[in-house]
Design an enzyme around this catalytic site. Sequence first.
Site, PDB file in Angstrom:
ATOM      1  N   SER A 150      39.233  -7.525  61.893  1.00 60.00           N
ATOM      2  CA  SER A 150      39.688  -8.298  63.245  1.00 60.00           C
ATOM      3  C   SER A 150      38.189  -8.017  64.143  1.00 60.00           C
ATOM      4  O   SER A 150      37.987  -8.660  65.159  1.00 60.00           O
ATOM      5  CB  SER A 150      40.555  -7.545  63.941  1.00 60.00           C
ATOM      6  OG  SER A 150      41.906  -7.780  63.176  1.00 60.00           O
ATOM      7  N   GLU A 195      -7.502  36.659  51.418  1.00 55.54           N
ATOM      8  CA  GLU A 195      -8.238  35.726  50.621  1.00 55.54           C
ATOM      9  C   GLU A 195      -9.606  35.962  50.657  1.00 55.54           C
ATOM     10  O   GLU A 195     -10.103  35.444  49.623  1.00 55.54           O
ATOM     11  CB  GLU A 195      -7.810  34.486  51.145  1.00 55.54           C
ATOM     12  CG  GLU A 195      -6.167  33.984  50.958  1.00 55.54           C
ATOM     13  CD  GLU A 195      -5.706  33.801  49.653  1.00 55.54           C
ATOM     14  OE1 GLU A 195      -6.592  33.549  48.913  1.00 55.54           O
ATOM     15  OE2 GLU A 195      -4.655  33.922  49.615  1.00 55.54           O
TER      16      GLU A 195
END
Length: 686
Positions: free
Chosen positions: A363, A93
């Site tokens: 239940s 870069e």
Amino acid sequence: MNAKKNYTKAKRRLRLFLWGIIGTLVLSLGASASVLGYLYMTDLPVSSIQQSSQLLDFHGNVLTALTPGQTQQSAVKLADVASEVVQATIATEDRQFYHHMGIDFKGVARAFLVNLEHLSKKQGASTLTQQLARNLYLSHERTWTRKAKEALYALQLEMKYSKDEILEMYLNQVYYGHGAYGIEAAAQLYFNKPARKLSLAESALLAGIPRGPSYYSPYLNMKNAKDRQKIVLQNMVDMGDITQDTAKRAYNEMLVFRPQEERAETLVAPYFRDYIRRELAALGIPDEIVEAGGLHVYTTLDKRAQEAAEEAVAKQIPAAGDLQAALVSIDPRNGYIKAMVGGKNYRVNQYNRVFADTRQPGSAFKPIVYLAALEKRAVTAATHFVSAPTSFSYDEGRQVYKPRNYGGKYYGDIDLRQAIAASDNIYAVSTIMQIGPEQVISLARRLGIDSSMKPLPSLALGTFPVSPFEMASAYAVFSNEGKRVIPRAILKVTAPDRRVLYEASPMESEQVIDPSDTYVLTSLMESVFESGGTGNRVAASIKRPVAGKTGTTDSDAWIVGYTPELSTAVWVGYDRGKMISVSESHKAAPIFADYTEKALTSVPPKIFTVPDNVVSIYIDPDTGKLAGENCPVKRLETFVKGTEPTEWCDQHGAKQPDSPQAKPVQETQEAGKRSWWQHFKRWWTN
């Protein structure tokens, strides 16, 4: 004479020209000095990059980004980044990074000539500092104004920070694709390792991605990624960082990538994350503040418990098909939400079933009925009802309710412990008819259940929808000796400048049930995980005291259970109410068992606290009376003091003790101690 005049004029013009040049230089230097001074004295603008708001667990560890689509940005020091990453980045870069002041003028001239030659923008000349300035403060539009600002900000960055600080900021901000900002996030995303442990081959591949995050993504195009890696390695050779042989070996190295489906930013407690966002809004912290980023949200979630919950659900619920599951777990002692799984695949469906208020608990609701009856002293553990086909009239005799047991199986004359273990429907309806449905609804409200209910006999069988969250909250009261603590998920929220935006108030509890009643219920519900109980098939997987209740309807399977440390609700079923098979209904209990053991793996088994107002005595299960010497079966049973039976069994020719008033109490104290030791040994060796 004329020649002398001309010479004098020429000399004067030259002097003026030289003074003009000197003046221009002075003015230029002065202007430059003024500009540089201004840049040095002026603060840089606020960064335009959003630091994602972060979600932290109970121990303060970062879990994930709070905003969907953002990846956690874990900033790292330059010293914690592999040197190969730094070398590859600079070589690719900005080779002159350590030799310019933010702008590479030679590079600009070179790029200008190359672009002029090809009549295009073939080559750029942005330095790392300029790229950082653009990423931090500017958009990516291609205008001369933006380029000028970029250059000025680059100069400011160079004035205010060292080269290593700039490089560190760059590596923490640059975009590596797939939502990963910064080298640490990229290392975790692609290779599941920290940035400091990246190899040369891995470093070179990552360093090549920022030039085109999609084009050079190894997930999207491996050939492009490898071609780019080769260029980066050659750049490092040209810079003298590595040899040609080293570059060749690195290029030929087989890389092992982390599977895309394991991307952490979308998989870490995603349903809990969405819940937290709703809670933040309820606390008066709007979405725009969350979206602006930088918040730290400290939560009650336990990372290990969450992982255990996700693993348990994934183990039992097939990835293919529409079968779904939900799990929520709460610490009864403080109301902290420890784990939350709202479905099996968040990417496919974001609906959080933990808060679904359309599912019948079946239940699993019965313990609330029995607790209401225990409170009213309408039943005890020794109370008998007949389990047989029965018609119950209600509404002043105008209507009749005829419940049935699952599979048409009935048990005859049974007591409460047997009814809970076998999940008998007739016993449950008989109980609610004794006390009235209104009493059950009133208790449900005290336990924190706000769902709509009607005072009908069918309420006893869980026919009115209740969310898993409400069920876990209610059972938490059972575990916490009758004290209710409002569940909470957020402990503190801080702003980017560390200001505290919200802090939870100290924990408060309310005694809504007598501890003795909840303990008796807990003792009874432990039978669910013993021989003959509906949860017996997972009893061997649980190595600690646990109480709970299963529940099954045509389209829902539940188990809600608790230890002294966790109250957990698990639901399994289909979103659209499709009927579940028998094998599918059996998946809820293993999820509960696996989760509970893994979540508490480092916590020693703990028994439920026995209140002072509880007694344990031996009874004859057939009659519900005190067991005599000749009773063939004796069962140690738990009662609230004053509700225990006082009559002796007279059906087995038993010789009654000389002092029936004192004998049972003495046995109660000694047997109670023996019983807990026996239970503990069973739990430990199971």
